[in-house]
Design an enzyme around this catalytic site. Sequence first.
Site, PDB file in Angstrom:
ATOM      1  N   ASP A  23      49.789  43.031  50.929  1.00 30.33           N
ATOM      2  CA  ASP A  23      49.071  44.049  50.146  1.00 30.33           C
ATOM      3  C   ASP A  23      48.012  44.822  50.940  1.00 30.33           C
ATOM      4  O   ASP A  23      46.881  45.017  50.464  1.00 30.33           O
ATOM      5  CB  ASP A  23      48.416  43.395  48.926  1.00 30.33           C
ATOM      6  CG  ASP A  23      49.428  42.769  47.975  1.00 30.33           C
ATOM      7  OD1 ASP A  23      50.648  42.874  48.236  1.00 30.33           O
ATOM      8  OD2 ASP A  23      49.003  42.170  46.969  1.00 30.33           O
ATOM      9  N   ASP A  61      51.820  45.579  46.161  1.00 31.27           N
ATOM     10  CA  ASP A  61      51.597  45.711  44.725  1.00 31.27           C
ATOM     11  C   ASP A  61      52.146  47.074  44.281  1.00 31.27           C
ATOM     12  O   ASP A  61      51.855  48.098  44.911  1.00 31.27           O
ATOM     13  CB  ASP A  61      50.101  45.642  44.436  1.00 31.27           C
ATOM     14  CG  ASP A  61      49.692  44.364  43.732  1.00 31.27           C
ATOM     15  OD1 ASP A  61      50.453  43.384  43.770  1.00 31.27           O
ATOM     16  OD2 ASP A  61      48.595  44.345  43.143  1.00 31.27           O
ATOM     17  N   HIS A  63      52.634  48.697  40.572  1.00 32.10           N
ATOM     18  CA  HIS A  63      52.557  48.541  39.127  1.00 32.10           C
ATOM     19  C   HIS A  63      52.907  49.817  38.373  1.00 32.10           C
ATOM     20  O   HIS A  63      52.489  50.917  38.787  1.00 32.10           O
ATOM     21  CB  HIS A  63      51.135  48.149  38.722  1.00 32.10           C
ATOM     22  CG  HIS A  63      50.655  46.857  39.307  1.00 32.10           C
ATOM     23  ND1 HIS A  63      51.397  45.707  39.263  1.00 32.10           N
ATOM     24  CD2 HIS A  63      49.484  46.546  39.933  1.00 32.10           C
ATOM     25  CE1 HIS A  63      50.704  44.729  39.837  1.00 32.10           C
ATOM     26  NE2 HIS A  63      49.551  45.217  40.260  1.00 32.10           N
ATOM     27  N   HIS A  96      45.158  49.755  39.252  1.00 33.11           N
ATOM     28  CA  HIS A  96      45.267  49.818  40.711  1.00 33.11           C
ATOM     29  C   HIS A  96      46.731  49.792  41.119  1.00 33.11           C
ATOM     30  O   HIS A  96      47.599  49.333  40.377  1.00 33.11           O
ATOM     31  CB  HIS A  96      44.529  48.646  41.368  1.00 33.11           C
ATOM     32  CG  HIS A  96      45.139  47.308  41.050  1.00 33.11           C
ATOM     33  ND1 HIS A  96      44.927  46.646  39.861  1.00 33.11           N
ATOM     34  CD2 HIS A  96      45.973  46.516  41.781  1.00 33.11           C
ATOM     35  CE1 HIS A  96      45.598  45.516  39.856  1.00 33.11           C
ATOM     36  NE2 HIS A  96      46.262  45.405  41.009  1.00 33.11           N
ATOM     37  N   LYS A 121      55.935  43.881  44.281  1.00 31.53           N
ATOM     38  CA  LYS A 121      55.671  42.888  43.241  1.00 31.53           C
ATOM     39  C   LYS A 121      54.827  43.497  42.129  1.00 31.53           C
ATOM     40  O   LYS A 121      54.177  44.516  42.312  1.00 31.53           O
ATOM     41  CB  LYS A 121      54.993  41.649  43.834  1.00 31.53           C
ATOM     42  CG  LYS A 121      53.709  41.905  44.586  1.00 31.53           C
ATOM     43  CD  LYS A 121      53.279  40.659  45.352  1.00 31.53           C
ATOM     44  CE  LYS A 121      51.981  40.871  46.097  1.00 31.53           C
ATOM     45  NZ  LYS A 121      50.805  41.021  45.245  1.00 31.53           N
ATOM     46  N   CYS A 166      46.223  37.106  46.237  1.00 31.10           N
ATOM     47  CA  CYS A 166      47.615  37.283  46.647  1.00 31.10           C
ATOM     48  C   CYS A 166      47.934  36.611  47.984  1.00 31.10           C
ATOM     49  O   CYS A 166      49.049  36.122  48.181  1.00 31.10           O
ATOM     50  CB  CYS A 166      47.964  38.759  46.670  1.00 31.10           C
ATOM     51  SG  CYS A 166      47.866  39.516  45.022  1.00 31.10           S
TER      52      CYS A 166
END
Length: 224
Positions: A23, A61, A63, A96, A121, A166
């Site tokens: 990340d 990440d 999202h 975020h 992820k 993470c």
Amino acid sequence: MTLSPTTAPLPLDPERDVLIVVDVQPDFMPGGALPVSDGDAVLHPVNALLHRFGHAVATQDWHPADHLSFASQHPGNLPFGIVQLDYGDQIVWPDHCVQGTAGAALHPLLHSDRLRAVFRKGVRRAVDSYSGFVENDRRTPTGLEGYLRGTGARRVFVCGLATDFCVSATAIGAAERGFETWLVGDASRAIAAPEPAGGTSLDRAMAAMAAAGVGTTTSAALLG
């Protein structure tokens, strides 16, 4: 808890040692949506490691804008509180790493051309994911384990952001799956939030990694 890394040189096997970069994204760095203090300091050691390892991968990440780990999706809840999702307790965060935004990209100064694969992820609205191996429902794999087994990986070295979430979840996940696992301490940074029972989230994460058999090393030990 003080990091106590092994500083002895660790010779690398280019065929069976893998660097996992967790990340390294603008939203987790100063000025980002969910900044980790001094997070941009990981770029120099991580890039040096990327040029030392023959095999490196990253997590990212990624999202949807209405992800249920966002406090904005839970009226009356402030960031860093706890809500109940289908799989149990979930910390809610500021919005975020929203898919397609600049904050969600791999950092532009990261030498991403050295990466062989990137594992995204937290891509489903209802499930967050800290570990690079399995989402927070503890059932849904990301594909990283299968990828590592397919390459014949033996040892993994984990670095990036944030150590206490993470990065530690990914390191513990690797150790639980039978990989010899090392945290590269100086190539990682933590949130180190106070814990209700005392200490910080970094203390908790370091204890959990030690209990899982994760070792701690430095970039210098790997760069020779």
